[in-house]
Design an enzyme around this catalytic site. Structure first.
Site, PDB file in Angstrom:
ATOM      1  N   GLU A 135      -3.550   2.523  -7.430  1.00 48.21           N
ATOM      2  CA  GLU A 135      -4.114   3.638  -6.729  1.00 48.21           C
ATOM      3  C   GLU A 135      -3.302   4.881  -7.233  1.00 48.21           C
ATOM      4  O   GLU A 135      -2.255   5.093  -7.094  1.00 48.21           O
ATOM      5  CB  GLU A 135      -3.718   3.578  -4.913  1.00 48.21           C
ATOM      6  CG  GLU A 135      -4.298   4.659  -4.097  1.00 48.21           C
ATOM      7  CD  GLU A 135      -3.783   4.424  -2.744  1.00 48.21           C
ATOM      8  OE1 GLU A 135      -4.490   4.843  -1.893  1.00 48.21           O
ATOM      9  OE2 GLU A 135      -2.888   3.587  -2.556  1.00 48.21           O
TER      10      GLU A 135
ATOM     11  N   HIS B 171       0.730  -1.221  -0.028  1.00 48.42           N
ATOM     12  CA  HIS B 171      -0.100   0.030   0.021  1.00 48.42           C
ATOM     13  C   HIS B 171       0.949   1.282  -0.140  1.00 48.42           C
ATOM     14  O   HIS B 171       1.998   1.198   0.648  1.00 48.42           O
ATOM     15  CB  HIS B 171      -0.976  -0.172   1.127  1.00 48.42           C
ATOM     16  CG  HIS B 171      -1.982   0.987   1.058  1.00 48.42           C
ATOM     17  ND1 HIS B 171      -1.807   2.485   1.434  1.00 48.42           N
ATOM     18  CD2 HIS B 171      -3.354   0.675   0.437  1.00 48.42           C
ATOM     19  CE1 HIS B 171      -3.015   2.989   1.065  1.00 48.42           C
ATOM     20  NE2 HIS B 171      -3.805   2.081   0.682  1.00 48.42           N
TER      21      HIS B 171
END
Length: 180
Positions: free
Chosen positions: A166, A96
């Protein structure tokens, strides 16, 4: 054959037991197409994994937000892939943007973590994406390519991997990512 539609929700570092139970109740009441069409995965904070797993409807799945790159040991604060498997958690998010930026997880380290999690039987949501500086410098393709290549260097089978792009540059900047 193409992959099923995949919907994932990362709850980040938020919630109390009562709030989490309310979210799960709402999710359990949701109308979605069958598991053969869409896979739904939610990622609550580690402390809520057992309660979410116990309350969540069976056609939705639970993911951890991270796991360690090795078997357990003297790694205070980390959670091993083996622990997640023991809890019956089938998915884990790795790479992430916050872990890459705040904890300096390199592309190679992320690749190692993805490979280890897969070896332990987990499915992986592998995150890729560029920052605002990288986007404005025109290096989006190079950045995302290097992130993906670091994973590809460690694994050969992508059956249990979902790449989650993302646009890091759109988080808290006021800039909006479009489908393009």
């Amino acid at each position: 054959m193409g992959r099923k539609f995949f919907v994932g929700g990362n709850w980040k570092c938020n919630g109390t037991t009562e709030e989490v139970k309310k979210i799960v109740t709402t999710l359990n009441e949701a109308k979605v197409l069958g598991e053969d069409v869409v896979e739904v995965v939610v990622s609550p904070p580690f402390v809520f994994l057992p309660v979410v797993k116990s309350l969540l409807r069976p056609d939705f799945h639970v993911s951890a937000q991270n796991c360690w790159v090795r078997k357990g040991g003297a790694y205070t604060g980390e959670v091993s892939a083996e622990m997640l498997v023991n809890l019956g958690i089938p998915w884990v998010i790795i790479g992430h943007s916050e872990r890459r930026q705040l904890l300096n997880e390199s592309n190679e380290f992320v690749g190692d973590k993805v490979a280890y999690a897969l070896q332990q039987g987990l499915k992986v949501i592998a995150c890729i994406g560029e920052t605002l500086e990288q986007r404005e410098a025109g290096t989006t393709t190079a950045v995302v390519s290097e992130q993906t290549k670091a994973i590809a260097a460690k694994i050969s089978n992508w059956d249990n991997v979902v790449l989650a792009y993302e646009p890091v540059w759109a988080i808290g900047t006021g800039k909006v990512a479009t489908p393009a």
